[in-house]
Design an enzyme around this catalytic site. Structure first.
Site, mmCIF file in Angstrom:
data_model
loop_
_atom_site.group_PDB
_atom_site.id
_atom_site.type_symbol
_atom_site.label_atom_id
_atom_site.label_comp_id
_atom_site.label_asym_id
_atom_site.label_seq_id
_atom_site.Cartn_x
_atom_site.Cartn_y
_atom_site.Cartn_z
ATOM 1 C CB VAL A 598 -0.943 -0.011 1.220
ATOM 2 C CG1 VAL A 598 -1.689 1.320 1.333
ATOM 3 C CG2 VAL A 598 -1.932 -1.165 1.109
ATOM 4 C CB CYS A 599 3.757 2.361 2.018
ATOM 5 S SG CYS A 599 4.921 0.995 1.809
ATOM 6 C CB THR A 600 4.938 0.527 -2.998
ATOM 7 O OG1 THR A 600 5.914 -0.014 -2.113
ATOM 8 C CG2 THR A 600 5.531 0.672 -4.387
ATOM 9 C CE1 TYR A 603 0.508 8.688 1.051
ATOM 10 C CE2 TYR A 603 1.196 6.694 2.191
ATOM 11 C CZ TYR A 603 0.282 7.715 2.014
ATOM 12 O OH TYR A 603 -0.843 7.767 2.780
#
Length: 1012
Positions: A598-600, A603
């Site tokens: 998810v963070c990849t 953001y």
């Protein structure tokens, strides 16, 4: 020859899956091509069918010969009503129905030199050698691509002559390699560093590349292709960049495919100097012997005016003698091959050569049609030059079980072509079979055709069940040949079953539209599978394949399974207790549902796939989930005071963010879309950079923005940028659809409207929550003022009409769904300096579309049909069966024996995945205590844990009191008590799982079948 007008618009909806394989330039050439197919027996019909489905411009049929009974075994365009009619004329109308955009005409005269000049490609099937030589020589002389194809029983032959100087513009199926640029130096040579994680390994010395999207060193953008040198560290030398501007950021390097030239010999030369497609020297010798066998069969027919009689030993020996007397094959014009003739192989070919088999012509017809496409489109490398394929392993290994001439004699039956190979007794076995076909898509339609023509389940005591829950879409029509345009929207199973009955009126076929999955085991249960002899799976989901395979393992049913992706295909067979059971490829199965971190995605994207997943999530959150949330609140009439924290979190973001104000008109929707553009691609990026400044350094001194983390830059909205405008247009239309308002497709009016709108105030936009933790923190700080504001917003939404949640639909290009995702992903790529992918590839990725083409589906169906013969014939050793993998773009076909089932052991027990422990319930039914005692006494197993699904029936570590509650109960009583469900009516077995004392953690005991 003149091609047809190839400038007419390409029907992208119809050919959508095929376009992912061939591309638009190749498809434009295909729809402008003229092709002649001469010979409309089974093989010619297959070639013609595939070409019509794939949209060739004009197809001319030639075959003045009358239809006979033996044609019906493999020619699906003919029926008993066509007996004595010209095969070409009888086939024309049904072929034309497959694709009304293709001109299908019949030529009734001879094939003359002048006629050949009208075509780009000429295909002869089942033609006499004299005719092949005459036509082949003329085609070679005039630069017309020429193919000759034939099958004789279980052996097939294909020859290609594309001329002495044929250029292949695009030799491979792979997309050109593209990678993101990290840095380019000024120098001679300039050194280009690829962004970490790029596919550096696949660039090779001498590759030609182009550049795009570079900021700073703009001289490289759209320059002529440059040759590269790969350095040891993976960086690339790209030539002199000394005088170029300094590199700033971004950009992509893209491979340029090099054309290749093919030089083919004419048929008269290639007959004595055959160049065969083979994977090993052993295969080369085998192919050379088959080559001689075909030459001997032609000579036999020339001498006797007929082919050898089915399984006639005298005729077969005559063919062997003719093969012996043939002029030796040559390596070159002067050098003979000096290979021994495999007389046993030639004899077997001759004995079975009188037959025509649907699976064989399906397989070879698919390959031949693909070669026609290569000739027209100049995409993919053509065959060089002979292909031989045999399935003689379908015959019994024991010579005493081979059919007799009497059993194979003609009977005036639609199965005569098949009886000539396997005999009438085997035909009756096929007719008595009960088979289940799961999936009526492209492969399923091809399999149904094969099943109908071979007579599978066509007897009074036989049957065929077709299961598919889907409905026909227009994009299906270019591959799923049992469907017509008037069938769009109808259930696939029902239409396919009716069409299959049209191919063979004796076929006993039943369509079912219930899915075959865990929710329908009351339908497809013990009684259902007890009537099934085998299963064929034609599914495009690994999850569905795994489930069907598990049912076959559970019920000990043979499984025939096939799949395709572009010009790749597989056909596999799994036999109880003979081969291993089906296992989905780990990589494919894992990739089916595995999202990126998810963070990849949110953001730190580094690939176009990351941005597309983000854009797809944006669509869901903006236009489906937010609407569903508001609708749920309206229906529940819940006040904020009654909500718990998770509900507040759920409403906080959509109400204060996405759905801040209910729009009243198109202008409001445009204003919202512009605001969201600013939020995502300008203010959101600025806020991210406040969290992680461009110069941020980690504790170890490493720059935070390094490697795959590319520092983003905010975009400035510009109405002159088409991608900016497309995003606003698509988002505004989707927002309008969700609110039941009229939209607009007027780009000019949108530009003017955007000039009049005030710029969005970032303070009035939705807050950005950089993580779930921040969202939770915002909720924790949810004080009286925020509560008052949210209550006010909820009151506004509760009095309006319900919203319309939008379900993403990839195949409707007019609904703005794909437009939004493509534009959003492209803008995200601009933020992060990522090379974007084009619209077609974006649609394929977000829609999880599998590239598909009619030729590959027909080929794998034919290969499965050959394995069906072996499954039905009776007990066969593992050495008889074949897994097949093919790649039509690269002329690759490998067939190998399946692996044996793996054996597991525990003390004195041995078992495979096909085994199970069987324990009868008894009368009266045994208790749990009795079951445990039986397992210990009869099998030496001290049970540690016993499960039924997720219900724990027994654990050795339980307290005496807990055990005393369970042990006296009858097993079905205990299961019902724990699960709340009694055994279903007709259920014959309860499946229990166990682990035992003394076993390793990885010991997988066979399932315990508790027989009711």
């Amino acid at each position: 020859m003149d091609a047809l007008d190839a400038s007419k618009l390409l029907d992208e909806e119809l050919y959508s899956r095929q376009l992912y394989v061939l591309g638009s330039p190749a498809m434009q050439r295909i729809q402008g091509a003229r092709v002649l197919v001469s010979g409309l027996q089974g093989l010619g019909a297959e070639v013609a069918k595939n070409l019509v489905l794939m949209g060739v411009g004009s197809l001319t049929l030639h075959d003045p010969h009358p239809t006979c009974w033996s044609d019906l075994a493999a020619q699906f365009l003919l029926s008993e009503q066509d007996l004595e009619r010209s095969r070409a004329e009888a086939s024309q109308e049904l072929l034309a129905q497959l694709n009304r955009a293709v001109q299908v005409v019949v030529h009734t005269g001879d094939i003359t030199e002048d006629l050949l000049l009208d075509f780009q490609v000429v295909v002869l099937t089942a033609a006499k050698l004299e005719e092949q030589l005459k036509v082949g020589t003329l085609c070679h002389k005039h630069g017309v691509c020429f193919l000759a194809a034939d099958t004789r029983g279980l052996v097939g032959q294909l020859f290609c002559d594309f001329g002495e100087d044929f250029t292949v513009q695009d030799p491979t199926e792979a997309e050109p390699l593209t990678a993101a640029i990290q840095h380019i130096s000024q120098g001679s040579p300039g050194i280009l560093t690829l962004r970490k994680g790029a596919n550096t390994h696949y660039f090779r010395d001498g590759d030609l590349v182009t550049f795009s999207g570079i900021e700073g060193m703009v001289e490289l953008n759209d320059c002529d292709p440059r040759s590269i040198h790969v350095r040891e560290d993976g960086s690339l030398e790209i030539g002199d960049t000394t005088t170029f501007s300094r590199y700033l950021r971004g950009g992509a390097i893209t491979e340029v495919k090099r054309p290749k030239t093919v030089r083919h010999k004419s048929l008269d030369t290639a007959l004595l100097q055959p160049h065969v497609v083979a994977q090993s020297s052993q295969e080369v010798h085998h192919a050379h012997c088959l080559h001689q066998a075909f030459c001997a069969l032609h000579k036999f027919q020339h001498l006797h005016g007929r082919p050898p009689q089915p399984w006639d030993p005298v005729d077969a020996e005559t063919v062997v003698g003719l093969a012996r007397d043939l002029e030796p094959l040559k390596r070159t014009e002067e050098e003979p091959l000096e290979e021994p003739l495999d007389e046993a192989l030639v004899r077997t070919v001759a004995l079975s050569s009188a037959g025509v088999l649907s699976p064989m012509v399906a397989m070879l017809g698919a390959v031949a049609a693909q070669e026609v496409l290569k000739a027209i489109s100049r995409k993919f490398m053509p065959l060089d030059q002979w292909l031989y394929f045999d399935a003689l392993d379908c015959l019994p290994e024991d010579g005493e079980l081979l059919p007799s001439p009497e059993d194979c004699a003609l009977r005036g039956s639609r199965y005569d072509g098949q009886i000539a190979v396997f005999g009438a007794g085997f035909q009756e076995k096929l007719r008595r079979q009960h088979y289940l076909l799961v999936g009526a898509g492209a492969i399923g339609c091809e399999l149904l055709k094969v099943f109908a023509l071979v007579g599978l389940g066509a007897g009074n005591s036989g049957g065929l069940t077709v299961v598919d829950m889907d409905h026909i879409e227009r994009s299906n029509l270019s591959r799923q040949f049992l469907f017509r345009s008037q069938d769009v929207g109808r259930p696939k199973a029902e239409v396919a079953a009716a069409a299959a009955r049209g191919l063979n009126p004796d076929l006993q076929v039943i369509p079912l539209t219930y899915p075959l999955d865990p929710t329908t085991e009351h339908i497809y249960g013990d009684n259902f599978f007890s009537r099934v002899d085998g299963v064929a799976a034609a599914l495009d989901s690994f999850q569905a394949r795994r489930y069907v395979a598990a049912r076959c393992t559970h019920y000990l049913k043979p499984l025939l399974e096939a799949g395709t992706s572009g010009t790749w295909g597989s056909a596999t067979v799994f036999m109880p207790h003979v081969t291993e059971a089906y296992r989905a490829p780990a990589s494919a199965a894992a990739s089916e549902d595995a999202p990126y971190p998810v963070c990849t995605v949110r953001y730190f994207p580094s690939t176009a796939e990351h941005t597309l997943q983000w854009a797809r999530h944006e669509f869901e959150e903006l236009f489906r989930l937010s609407a569903e949330t508001i609708n749920h609140h309206q229906q529940a009439h819940t006040s904020l005071a009654d909500m718990d924290e998770p509900q507040t979190l759920t409403l906080l973001k959509p109400v204060l963010g996405v759905l801040r104000v209910r729009p009243q008109n198109w202008q409001d929707c445009v204003a919202w879309a512009l605001g969201h553009w600013k939020l995502c691609f300008h203010y959101g990026i600025k806020q991210l950079l406040r969290h992680f400044p461009p110069n941020k350094v980690l504790e170890d001194g490493t720059p935070f923005w390094s490697g795959p983390k590319q520092c983003p830059q905010p975009l400035e909205f510009d109405t002159n940028q088409d991608t900016h405008l497309l995003y606003v247009l698509a988002a505004a239309n989707l927002y309008a659809q969700m609110h039941g308002l009229p939209g607009s497709q007027d780009w000019t009016a949108l530009r003017e409207l955007l000039k009049l709108l005030p710029q969005p105030d970032p303070q009035q936009m939705a807050p950005i929550f950089a993580s779930n933790l921040e969202l939770a923190s915002a909720s924790a700080e949810f004080g009286p003022e925020q509560q008052k504001e949210l209550n006010k917003a909820l009151e506004v939404w509760s009095v309006g009409p319900p919203l319309k949640p939008l379900m993403f639909e990839k195949d409707d290009d007019s609904n703005f769904h794909v437009d939004f995702v493509v534009a959003a992903a492209s803008l995200r790529c601009q933020n992060y300096g990522i090379p974007p992918v084009n619209r077609a590839q974006s649609k394929r990725i977000v829609g999880q579309i599998i590239p598909a083409i009619a030729t590959t589906t027909a080929a794998v169906a034919g290969l499965l049909g050959l394995e069906l013969y072996k499954v039905v014939s009776g007990p066969r050793p593992r050495s008889a069966f074949r897994h097949s993998y093919l790649h039509l773009a690269e002329n690759y076909l490998i067939r190998y024996m399946p692996f044996a089932p793996a054996i597991q052991t525990f003390h004195h027990l041995k078992w495979t995945s096909w085994d199970r422990l069987k324990v009868p319930a008894g009368q009266p039914e045994r208790t749990l205590e009795s079951l445990l005692a039986h397992l210990q006494e009869q099998h030496g197993l001290r049970v540690r844990i016993l499960l039924h699904g997720s219900a724990l029936l027994y654990a050795a570590g339980w307290s005496p009191e807990k055990q005393a509650q369970h042990l006296p109960l009858r097993v079905t009583e205990l299961v019902q008590q724990l699960t709340g469900q009694a055994p279903a009516p007709g259920q014959r077995v309860l499946v229990l799982e166990l682990s035992c004392e003394g076993d390793d953690e990885d010991t997988a005991f066979p399932p315990l079948h508790y027989e009711l």
